[in-house]
Design a protein around this motif. Structure first.
Motif, PDB file in Angstrom:
ATOM      1  N   LEU A  54      29.604  50.933  44.803  1.00  0.00           N
ATOM      2  CA  LEU A  54      28.165  50.967  45.066  1.00  0.00           C
ATOM      3  C   LEU A  54      27.783  50.508  46.475  1.00  0.00           C
ATOM      4  N   GLY A  58      23.746  53.846  48.035  1.00  0.00           N
ATOM      5  CA  GLY A  58      22.415  54.227  47.571  1.00  0.00           C
ATOM      6  C   GLY A  58      22.405  54.290  46.056  1.00  0.00           C
ATOM      7  N   PRO A  59      21.301  54.747  45.468  1.00  0.00           N
ATOM      8  CA  PRO A  59      21.213  54.827  44.013  1.00  0.00           C
ATOM      9  C   PRO A  59      22.245  55.796  43.415  1.00  0.00           C
ATOM     10  N   ASP A  90      20.691  46.273  40.915  1.00  0.00           N
ATOM     11  CA  ASP A  90      19.380  46.640  40.400  1.00  0.00           C
ATOM     12  C   ASP A  90      19.487  47.915  39.576  1.00  0.00           C
ATOM     13  N   LYS A  91      18.663  47.994  38.532  1.00  0.00           N
ATOM     14  CA  LYS A  91      18.510  49.235  37.782  1.00  0.00           C
ATOM     15  C   LYS A  91      17.127  49.774  38.120  1.00  0.00           C
ATOM     16  N   LEU A  92      17.092  50.941  38.705  1.00  0.00           N
ATOM     17  CA  LEU A  92      15.846  51.549  39.143  1.00  0.00           C
ATOM     18  C   LEU A  92      15.106  52.181  37.971  1.00  0.00           C
ATOM     19  N   LYS A  96      18.983  54.866  37.573  1.00  0.00           N
ATOM     20  CA  LYS A  96      20.110  54.770  38.502  1.00  0.00           C
ATOM     21  C   LYS A  96      20.352  53.318  38.877  1.00  0.00           C
ATOM     22  N   LEU A  97      21.585  53.055  39.286  1.00  0.00           N
ATOM     23  CA  LEU A  97      21.995  51.717  39.688  1.00  0.00           C
ATOM     24  C   LEU A  97      21.970  51.635  41.211  1.00  0.00           C
ATOM     25  N   HIS A  98      21.558  50.476  41.710  1.00  0.00           N
ATOM     26  CA  HIS A  98      21.450  50.329  43.158  1.00  0.00           C
ATOM     27  C   HIS A  98      21.938  48.954  43.584  1.00  0.00           C
TER      28      HIS A  98
END
Length: 114
Positions: A54, A58-59, A90-92, A96-98
C-alpha cells in the motif's frame, strides 16, 4: 516525502510530542505503540506485507490488494480490518483501503535490562 514513523514509546513521550506539535513544532507523522508486544501483535508479517503493497499506491480495493500480495481475499480482508481498527490504514467511503504515506520508518530500541 510523506513518511510515517512507527515506534514504541511510553505515553509520557507521546504526550510530550503531541504538545510540541500543538505549539507549532514540526514533529512528523507517528504511529506509536506503548509496547513492543502490541506493535508485533498489530503488525504481523502478513500485515506488514499489506503495508508494503500500500505504500505510495493510493486507494486500493481488497481484491486488488490480495492479488498484489498473492493471498486469498478473505485473509487479506481480515488483516486489513485489523489494520483499520488499529488506525494504521484508512478505509475510504467507497470501501478501498488507503495508506497515505510514501515511506515507513520503523524505530525500535533493544537495550540491556537495568
Amino acid at each position: 516525502m510523506n513518511t510515517l514513523t512507527i515506534d514504541v514509546a511510553p505515553i509520557e513521550e507521546t504526550n510530550a510530542r503531541f504538545l510540541r506539535a500543538m505549539e507549532g513544532e514540526p514533529v512528523g507523522q507517528f504511529l506509536t505503540f506503548p509496547t513492543e508486544e502490541l506493535l508485533f501483535t498489530v503488525l504481523t508479517a502478513r500485515r506488514w506485507a499489506l503495508l508494503r503493497a500500500l505504500v505510495g499506491a493510493g486507494p486500493v480495493g481488497v481484491r486488488e490488494l490480495a492479488r498484489r500480495v498473492g493471498r486469498d481475499v478473505k485473509g487479506v480482508h481480515s488483516d486489513a480490518q485489523a489494520l483499520v481498527k488499529a488506525g494504521v490504514i484508512d478505509k475510504l467511503p467507497d470501501g478501498k483501503l488507503h495508506f497515505p504515506y510514501h515511506a515507513v520508518h520503523l524505530e525500535l530500541d533493544l537495550k540491556a535490562a537495568a
